[in-house]
Design a protein around this motif. Sequence first.
Motif, PDB file in Angstrom:
ATOM      1  N   GLN A 491       0.808  -1.213   0.000  1.00 16.58           N
ATOM      2  CA  GLN A 491       0.000   0.000   0.000  1.00 16.58           C
ATOM      3  C   GLN A 491       0.841   1.262   0.000  1.00 16.58           C
ATOM      4  O   GLN A 491       0.420   2.298  -0.442  1.00 16.58           O
ATOM      5  CB  GLN A 491      -0.931   0.020   1.225  1.00 16.58           C
ATOM      6  CG  GLN A 491      -1.959  -1.098   1.217  1.00 16.58           C
ATOM      7  CD  GLN A 491      -2.897  -0.984   2.377  1.00 16.58           C
ATOM      8  OE1 GLN A 491      -3.460   0.071   2.629  1.00 16.58           O
ATOM      9  NE2 GLN A 491      -3.073  -2.070   3.104  1.00 16.58           N
ATOM     10  N   ASP A 524      -7.242  -8.165  -3.299  1.00 18.85           N
ATOM     11  CA  ASP A 524      -8.195  -7.251  -3.938  1.00 18.85           C
ATOM     12  C   ASP A 524      -9.596  -7.726  -3.596  1.00 18.85           C
ATOM     13  O   ASP A 524     -10.013  -8.814  -3.996  1.00 18.85           O
ATOM     14  CB  ASP A 524      -7.999  -7.228  -5.450  1.00 18.85           C
ATOM     15  CG  ASP A 524      -8.812  -6.143  -6.144  1.00 18.85           C
ATOM     16  OD1 ASP A 524      -9.800  -5.658  -5.536  1.00 18.85           O
ATOM     17  OD2 ASP A 524      -8.490  -5.775  -7.287  1.00 18.85           O
ATOM     18  N   ASP A 585     -14.085   1.596  -6.979  1.00 15.08           N
ATOM     19  CA  ASP A 585     -13.115   0.852  -7.779  1.00 15.08           C
ATOM     20  C   ASP A 585     -12.052   1.794  -8.326  1.00 15.08           C
ATOM     21  O   ASP A 585     -10.852   1.489  -8.304  1.00 15.08           O
ATOM     22  CB  ASP A 585     -13.855   0.148  -8.913  1.00 15.08           C
ATOM     23  CG  ASP A 585     -13.054  -1.000  -9.497  1.00 15.08           C
ATOM     24  OD1 ASP A 585     -13.382  -1.412 -10.616  1.00 15.08           O
ATOM     25  OD2 ASP A 585     -12.107  -1.478  -8.859  1.00 15.08           O
ATOM     26  N   TRP A 586     -12.483   2.944  -8.833  1.00 14.50           N
ATOM     27  CA  TRP A 586     -11.546   3.955  -9.337  1.00 14.50           C
ATOM     28  C   TRP A 586     -10.654   4.461  -8.215  1.00 14.50           C
ATOM     29  O   TRP A 586      -9.427   4.545  -8.362  1.00 14.50           O
ATOM     30  CB  TRP A 586     -12.329   5.099  -9.971  1.00 14.50           C
ATOM     31  CG  TRP A 586     -11.531   6.322 -10.300  1.00 14.50           C
ATOM     32  CD1 TRP A 586     -10.758   6.529 -11.405  1.00 14.50           C
ATOM     33  CD2 TRP A 586     -11.436   7.521  -9.519  1.00 14.50           C
ATOM     34  NE1 TRP A 586     -10.191   7.780 -11.360  1.00 14.50           N
ATOM     35  CE2 TRP A 586     -10.585   8.402 -10.225  1.00 14.50           C
ATOM     36  CE3 TRP A 586     -11.995   7.921  -8.312  1.00 14.50           C
ATOM     37  CZ2 TRP A 586     -10.279   9.669  -9.728  1.00 14.50           C
ATOM     38  CZ3 TRP A 586     -11.688   9.185  -7.817  1.00 14.50           C
ATOM     39  CH2 TRP A 586     -10.839  10.043  -8.526  1.00 14.50           C
ATOM     40  N   ALA A 588      -9.778   3.042  -5.509  1.00 13.88           N
ATOM     41  CA  ALA A 588      -8.835   2.022  -5.039  1.00 13.88           C
ATOM     42  C   ALA A 588      -7.583   1.964  -5.900  1.00 13.88           C
ATOM     43  O   ALA A 588      -6.572   1.396  -5.489  1.00 13.88           O
ATOM     44  CB  ALA A 588      -9.509   0.654  -5.007  1.00 13.88           C
ATOM     45  N   GLY A 589      -7.625   2.546  -7.091  1.00 15.47           N
ATOM     46  CA  GLY A 589      -6.462   2.564  -7.956  1.00 15.47           C
ATOM     47  C   GLY A 589      -5.424   3.602  -7.570  1.00 15.47           C
ATOM     48  O   GLY A 589      -4.384   3.704  -8.213  1.00 15.47           O
ATOM     49  N   PHE A 590      -5.714   4.382  -6.513  1.00 11.02           N
ATOM     50  CA  PHE A 590      -4.769   5.394  -6.035  1.00 11.02           C
ATOM     51  C   PHE A 590      -4.435   5.065  -4.580  1.00 11.02           C
ATOM     52  O   PHE A 590      -5.117   5.523  -3.658  1.00 11.02           O
ATOM     53  CB  PHE A 590      -5.368   6.798  -6.145  1.00 11.02           C
ATOM     54  CG  PHE A 590      -5.735   7.195  -7.549  1.00 11.02           C
ATOM     55  CD1 PHE A 590      -7.015   6.953  -8.032  1.00 11.02           C
ATOM     56  CD2 PHE A 590      -4.809   7.777  -8.387  1.00 11.02           C
ATOM     57  CE1 PHE A 590      -7.357   7.295  -9.336  1.00 11.02           C
ATOM     58  CE2 PHE A 590      -5.137   8.132  -9.684  1.00 11.02           C
ATOM     59  CZ  PHE A 590      -6.411   7.877 -10.160  1.00 11.02           C
ATOM     60  N   THR A 596     -11.525   8.638   0.956  1.00 11.29           N
ATOM     61  CA  THR A 596     -12.210   8.617  -0.341  1.00 11.29           C
ATOM     62  C   THR A 596     -13.520   9.393  -0.326  1.00 11.29           C
ATOM     63  O   THR A 596     -14.370   9.173  -1.183  1.00 11.29           O
ATOM     64  CB  THR A 596     -12.472   7.169  -0.780  1.00 11.29           C
ATOM     65  OG1 THR A 596     -13.268   6.505   0.221  1.00 11.29           O
ATOM     66  CG2 THR A 596     -11.166   6.414  -0.969  1.00 11.29           C
ATOM     67  N   TRP A 613     -12.865  12.329 -10.290  1.00  6.40           N
ATOM     68  CA  TRP A 613     -13.430  11.076 -10.814  1.00  6.40           C
ATOM     69  C   TRP A 613     -14.061  11.309 -12.171  1.00  6.40           C
ATOM     70  O   TRP A 613     -13.814  10.585 -13.144  1.00  6.40           O
ATOM     71  CB  TRP A 613     -14.407  10.552  -9.780  1.00  6.40           C
ATOM     72  CG  TRP A 613     -15.543   9.659 -10.165  1.00  6.40           C
ATOM     73  CD1 TRP A 613     -16.860   9.882  -9.875  1.00  6.40           C
ATOM     74  CD2 TRP A 613     -15.514   8.369 -10.802  1.00  6.40           C
ATOM     75  NE1 TRP A 613     -17.646   8.844 -10.305  1.00  6.40           N
ATOM     76  CE2 TRP A 613     -16.842   7.896 -10.881  1.00  6.40           C
ATOM     77  CE3 TRP A 613     -14.509   7.584 -11.341  1.00  6.40           C
ATOM     78  CZ2 TRP A 613     -17.176   6.684 -11.461  1.00  6.40           C
ATOM     79  CZ3 TRP A 613     -14.849   6.363 -11.913  1.00  6.40           C
ATOM     80  CH2 TRP A 613     -16.148   5.923 -11.965  1.00  6.40           C
ATOM     81  N   ASP A 618      -6.141  12.787 -11.239  1.00  2.07           N
ATOM     82  CA  ASP A 618      -5.461  12.012 -10.193  1.00  2.07           C
ATOM     83  C   ASP A 618      -5.759  12.698  -8.868  1.00  2.07           C
ATOM     84  O   ASP A 618      -5.242  13.796  -8.604  1.00  2.07           O
ATOM     85  CB  ASP A 618      -3.959  11.969 -10.461  1.00  2.07           C
ATOM     86  CG  ASP A 618      -3.192  11.151  -9.433  1.00  2.07           C
ATOM     87  OD1 ASP A 618      -2.033  10.803  -9.715  1.00  2.07           O
ATOM     88  OD2 ASP A 618      -3.730  10.883  -8.339  1.00  2.07           O
TER      89      ASP A 618
END
Length: 730
Positions: A491, A524, A585-586, A588-590, A596, A613, A618
């Motif tokens: 992480q 995941d 989901d988006w 979690a990509g950062f 969040t 988003w 980013d």
Amino acid sequence: MKSTGIVTTGCSASFLSLAISLTGWAQTPVPVENAGFESPELGIGGFETPVPGWNEVGAPLSIGVLHPAEGEFDAGTPEGDNVAFINGQDDGDGISQVLAGAGSTLTSGAQYTLAVEVGNSNSFDFEGYRVQLLAGGVVLAEDDNSLNPANGAFKTSTVVYAYDPDEHESLIGESLEIRLLSKAEASGEINFDDVRLTVEFTQPVANTGGPYTVVPGGMLQLDASASLASGSETITGYEWDLTGNGDFSDLSGATPSAISFDDLIDVWGMEEGQNTIQLRVTDSAANTSVTATTVTVITDVTPLVYEPFDYPGENVSINGLDGGVGFDGAWNGGGWFQGHHVGRTDFNNGTGTTINSIGGLEFPGLATSGSGLSRFGNGGQREANRILSETAQSDLTQDNTTIWFSVLMSADTAGVARVASLIFGNQTFVAESGNSDNGRLAEEGQGFGVGFRTDSNGGWSGGSGSPNALAFLDSRDATVDEATDFEPVTQDGATHQDTILVVGKINWNPVGMDDELFIFNITDVADPEPDESDAIASLTADFDQSTWNTIAIHDSGFSILDEIRMGTSYHAVVPQSTIRAAFADWAAGFPGLTDTDPALDFDGGGQPTALEWVLGGDPTDPSDDAAIAPMIDAASDPDGKLRFTFRRNIDAENDPDTTITVEYGSDLVGWTAAAHEGEGAEDITVSVVADGFGPGIEEVTVALPPGLADGGRLFVRLNVEVDAEEPPGL
């Protein structure tokens, strides 16, 4: 939680629909890592072992990467500077690579062409070779030494394989593998270079994107966009049969509108458990392909036992705390030196981002709440235990059933090993000198569980440093199966001091048969329920579990445990493990996005996360906020319209929980939604350019006629609402 993001200079939801036709794969390359062996970079005559990106096969004398010296090959190397070399000892020694990425699994209707340059160095005898293409470890086709390159030369080995359903239907979906081998026919060397694998399709390939799982409150978003046309054709139609009756008129499109959990049951007649659906695709040559998948409907995702350690205060002793679900009474514990506490936040845990503001653990995509249970000290030992309610005990101990448990675990980074154990059984641990790392029961008893141990630097490692399976077989000491193939989630850019999510599966088999424990390392939560073959550790024992009513914890080092769940399904103990909300989901990509909240401007760049988003930004990089902001143009439109152009992430546009609206007004108080009216000078016009700002980012322009202005004033804004409700099962 529903959050709104508003920007006064951009963004809108267009109600135009786009029909996108997918192009088939005509001789499409399949990615091969280090295909030309250019890694590592070497000087002339230099070599290095082993071969990056490739694995050793057999027991060769040596393998590696070589930058040939002048004169080794008359015309130089076929590609780049380097080649691979193999000095074989037995027939079949060499290197292999299991492929990953697009096209890397065996697919029906596909033809694969593998080309490899095979070299005969002037410096060594030619050993002979094999070039093989495999799937699931099974050889599909090979070139067995058909070429004999001249000294100092290369020749191209070509292996062609067309899918054969009679021979290899069971291998569909298995990973492809390339093997470059020596036949070791001489005490010399074999060289390889420029590995290329391509795939083309003689028939379209329907891909449902499944299997799918839906829980209460969730949505089914079908996605057939990975379907492939034959040759150079294009996909012209996607037709869905949701009832399994062969009628493909239920839905159409690669990604039809999402279907709610309630509609799956009430409209489409789906039932608890697995439901079969079908997809038919048609390409521009009128070729069709049909495939099926399942939609698993889970009606109850509520855990029977849940302890989030959601208690007020800081550094509160665990003794006497009685929150959570599925318990009968409070926590009790004993031991000496540092005790178990809730609400501690002063950890030296990596960068600290896995610890929330009240001392709890977090994991990407997993629903969490409250603090965590920690023991900050390596002196002495501590144990804690709690009794389950009669209802929870009964539901969790029935023969011929399967139960699941989950726990988050992390550790402080002080220079000592961290040790902790968590079990479900009929005895408590005891804190006493001489205990093993996995603890000792107060009396002989039974239990299944998991033991954690890090190395002296707090690092997760193999064997004793992994989450290991524990069983107490009418004994005080544990039987242990040490984990294998354990890879911790990274992480914060490190492979230690980060939180791990461990899930256990227990199969209660009939009396006289061994019960089974499987331990999984979940990386995941959006992945489907793991197979038993994915377990990193397992144990079996024939128990009479009817008396099991205790959760017990033992700790002889720094540790943090949190989010203990037990239930009768995987989804009950891993909330959000099914179809995750598109926004989550988006996000979690950062990995650096530790909060969040859609309304929060996390990176301080000026755009709240909800707008990042939608705009395709980013949320952890403040430098891009200005660049992605919408644009106003009041001069270039021939009809004098105010043109408002913004970026729109297609995933956000298709997300049923995200609302994107362009609004206009004349006083910053009353706002009207802008919708496409037509192309006339007095019409509101909405235009969309697919991928106008790059793949998946549409360019949307809303043109507002000057007649909408009042008193010479016209304002426009982008209004984004993201419904980030807590997932069910908490």
